[in-house]
Design a protein around this motif. Sequence first.
Motif, PDB file in Angstrom:
ATOM      1  N   PHE A 162      -7.874  -1.327  -7.543  1.00 36.24           N
ATOM      2  CA  PHE A 162      -7.730  -2.600  -7.320  1.00 36.24           C
ATOM      3  C   PHE A 162      -6.638  -3.490  -7.690  1.00 36.24           C
ATOM      4  O   PHE A 162      -6.315  -4.099  -6.673  1.00 36.24           O
ATOM      5  CB  PHE A 162      -8.570  -3.372  -7.854  1.00 36.24           C
ATOM      6  N   TYR A 163      -5.754  -3.272  -8.096  1.00 33.85           N
ATOM      7  CA  TYR A 163      -4.581  -3.253  -8.518  1.00 33.85           C
ATOM      8  C   TYR A 163      -3.436  -3.829  -7.699  1.00 33.85           C
ATOM      9  O   TYR A 163      -2.514  -4.893  -7.238  1.00 33.85           O
ATOM     10  CB  TYR A 163      -3.873  -2.625  -9.467  1.00 33.85           C
ATOM     11  N   VAL A 164      -3.927  -2.618  -6.403  1.00 32.28           N
ATOM     12  CA  VAL A 164      -2.878  -2.847  -5.214  1.00 32.28           C
ATOM     13  C   VAL A 164      -3.498  -3.883  -4.518  1.00 32.28           C
ATOM     14  O   VAL A 164      -2.423  -4.419  -3.330  1.00 32.28           O
ATOM     15  CB  VAL A 164      -3.115  -1.239  -4.354  1.00 32.28           C
ATOM     16  N   ILE A 165      -4.895  -4.510  -4.259  1.00 37.41           N
ATOM     17  CA  ILE A 165      -5.376  -6.076  -3.361  1.00 37.41           C
ATOM     18  C   ILE A 165      -4.396  -6.137  -4.121  1.00 37.41           C
ATOM     19  O   ILE A 165      -4.172  -7.572  -3.364  1.00 37.41           O
ATOM     20  CB  ILE A 165      -7.245  -5.142  -3.114  1.00 37.41           C
ATOM     21  N   VAL A 213       0.720  -1.581  -0.309  1.00 36.96           N
ATOM     22  CA  VAL A 213       0.014  -0.091  -0.068  1.00 36.96           C
ATOM     23  C   VAL A 213       1.023   1.316   0.130  1.00 36.96           C
ATOM     24  O   VAL A 213       0.451   1.980  -0.501  1.00 36.96           O
ATOM     25  CB  VAL A 213      -0.926   0.055   0.996  1.00 36.96           C
ATOM     26  N   TYR A 214       1.914   1.176   0.795  1.00 32.07           N
ATOM     27  CA  TYR A 214       2.859   2.216   0.581  1.00 32.07           C
ATOM     28  C   TYR A 214       3.663   2.604  -0.883  1.00 32.07           C
ATOM     29  O   TYR A 214       3.919   3.797  -1.212  1.00 32.07           O
ATOM     30  CB  TYR A 214       4.012   1.989   1.665  1.00 32.07           C
ATOM     31  N   ASN A 215       3.638   1.181  -1.352  1.00 34.35           N
ATOM     32  CA  ASN A 215       4.888   1.404  -2.656  1.00 34.35           C
ATOM     33  C   ASN A 215       3.444   2.471  -3.546  1.00 34.35           C
ATOM     34  O   ASN A 215       4.147   3.083  -4.348  1.00 34.35           O
ATOM     35  CB  ASN A 215       5.178   0.792  -3.166  1.00 34.35           C
ATOM     36  N   ALA A 216       2.562   1.781  -3.579  1.00 38.19           N
ATOM     37  CA  ALA A 216       1.271   2.516  -4.218  1.00 38.19           C
ATOM     38  C   ALA A 216       1.542   3.751  -4.647  1.00 38.19           C
ATOM     39  O   ALA A 216       0.558   4.149  -5.711  1.00 38.19           O
ATOM     40  CB  ALA A 216       0.392   1.405  -4.233  1.00 38.19           C
ATOM     41  N   SER A 217       1.102   4.108  -3.109  1.00 38.91           N
ATOM     42  CA  SER A 217       0.708   5.384  -2.393  1.00 38.91           C
ATOM     43  C   SER A 217       1.766   6.592  -2.558  1.00 38.91           C
ATOM     44  O   SER A 217       1.606   7.290  -3.037  1.00 38.91           O
ATOM     45  CB  SER A 217      -0.229   5.900  -1.009  1.00 38.91           C
ATOM     46  N   LYS A 218       2.796   6.356  -2.547  1.00 40.05           N
ATOM     47  CA  LYS A 218       4.317   6.927  -3.783  1.00 40.05           C
ATOM     48  C   LYS A 218       4.310   7.165  -4.824  1.00 40.05           C
ATOM     49  O   LYS A 218       4.311   8.426  -5.008  1.00 40.05           O
ATOM     50  CB  LYS A 218       5.647   6.068  -3.554  1.00 40.05           C
ATOM     51  N   HIS A 219       3.649   6.261  -5.489  1.00 35.40           N
ATOM     52  CA  HIS A 219       2.923   6.444  -7.190  1.00 35.40           C
ATOM     53  C   HIS A 219       2.532   7.238  -7.324  1.00 35.40           C
ATOM     54  O   HIS A 219       1.886   7.569  -8.376  1.00 35.40           O
ATOM     55  CB  HIS A 219       3.869   5.569  -7.897  1.00 35.40           C
ATOM     56  N   THR A 266      -4.475 -18.149   2.644  1.00 37.43           N
ATOM     57  CA  THR A 266      -4.093 -18.159   3.846  1.00 37.43           C
ATOM     58  C   THR A 266      -5.020 -16.722   4.387  1.00 37.43           C
ATOM     59  O   THR A 266      -6.342 -17.000   5.466  1.00 37.43           O
ATOM     60  CB  THR A 266      -2.900 -18.429   4.159  1.00 37.43           C
ATOM     61  N   VAL A 267      -4.371 -16.096   3.804  1.00 36.73           N
ATOM     62  CA  VAL A 267      -4.999 -14.536   3.772  1.00 36.73           C
ATOM     63  C   VAL A 267      -6.258 -14.021   3.048  1.00 36.73           C
ATOM     64  O   VAL A 267      -5.637 -14.012   1.781  1.00 36.73           O
ATOM     65  CB  VAL A 267      -4.093 -13.370   3.709  1.00 36.73           C
ATOM     66  N   SER A 268      -7.831 -14.019   3.266  1.00 40.63           N
ATOM     67  CA  SER A 268      -8.512 -13.727   2.497  1.00 40.63           C
ATOM     68  C   SER A 268      -8.556 -12.441   2.150  1.00 40.63           C
ATOM     69  O   SER A 268      -7.424 -11.918   2.278  1.00 40.63           O
ATOM     70  CB  SER A 268     -10.207 -13.380   3.737  1.00 40.63           C
ATOM     71  N   CYS A 269      -9.008 -12.177   0.967  1.00 37.80           N
ATOM     72  CA  CYS A 269      -9.153 -10.937   0.322  1.00 37.80           C
ATOM     73  C   CYS A 269      -9.721  -9.730   1.524  1.00 37.80           C
ATOM     74  O   CYS A 269      -9.766  -8.887   1.086  1.00 37.80           O
ATOM     75  CB  CYS A 269      -9.401 -10.672  -1.082  1.00 37.80           C
ATOM     76  N   ALA A 270     -10.464 -10.608   1.849  1.00 34.49           N
ATOM     77  CA  ALA A 270     -11.024  -9.108   2.854  1.00 34.49           C
ATOM     78  C   ALA A 270     -10.708  -8.687   4.009  1.00 34.49           C
ATOM     79  O   ALA A 270     -10.347  -7.758   4.200  1.00 34.49           O
ATOM     80  CB  ALA A 270     -12.736 -10.037   3.330  1.00 34.49           C
TER      81      ALA A 270
END
Length: 323
Positions: A102-105, A48-54, A119-123
């Motif tokens: 959506f690409y960030v998720i 999330v941090y890297n996406a927010s920088k761009h 293991t980790v859900s999208c929710a």
Amino acid sequence: MAVVAPKVLSLQTIFLLLMMVSLSKAVLNAHYYDQTCPQAEKIIVDTVYNASKHDPKVPARLLRMFFHDCFIRGCDASVLLDSTPGNRAEKDGPPNISIRSFYVIDDAKTKLEMACPHTVSCADIISIAARDVVAMTGGPYWNVLKGRKDGRVSKAAETINLPAPTFNVSQLIRSIAKRGLGVKDLVALSGGHSLGFSHCSSFEARLRNFSSAHDTDPSMNVEFAESLRKKCPKPNKDRNTGQFLDSTSSTFDNDYYKRILAAKGVFGSDQALFGDYRTKFIVEAFAEDQSLFFREFAASMVKLGNVGVIENGEVRLKCRAVN
């Protein structure tokens, strides 16, 4: 006359009922991935941090994504599912057309599948990302309860149940009550508009021909209304024009409430919070005390994150499609 003895629950039945109650309360847990994927939160926050920088629009978009997901079928990542030939999904419903990033998720999910498969859900990714974008823009941090499962159903028609920017306070209260939330939650969660931008189409009805008595919404500051009319001319050839929802749109703070006090709420639903006795005093309190707003916002985000949690869902391998 015969006396009918009351039915007595067996110890086994009582034990099963107690188990059901305890399980219903233990669906979500802040430490859910501590053993199975201890690096989950770091992977998500880094992504999330890297996406927010761009792209500085990412924080507002991910926070809105969380709200729009939880308000339909609960927090089950149904907003992430793509439409199929036989079904038009939530993301293609009119209120969600403008949701982006959506690409960030997807990126976070790809990395999580490499680190700890299935293991980790999208929710849970959406819920953690929403917390992270608030914290990284200056807002509060809270422990996200985890363990959500992903839903298998997503219908564009159900997006009609999202609260509209034209709602009055009674409509807003009814909408949020259906999710088990109260008036204070309504006002606190509205503070999510501290981050964000709206296209003219969501508020231009307040600017022209508002009523037979008023050309513009009389609850709006006159100078502010005029500035919005200039940004949103008629006809408007640029559909991307609009207005930030507060004056510090890249920082999560209580400026949103201060602007409502100054009659500069962008949405009719925003300004309505100051015009109703049930919500006015809460708006005033949050405008005066940012730390109070932060505490209540974090608490309400945890409550919203508990809405519609399902136990019989799945952990999607890809967030855009069911397994």
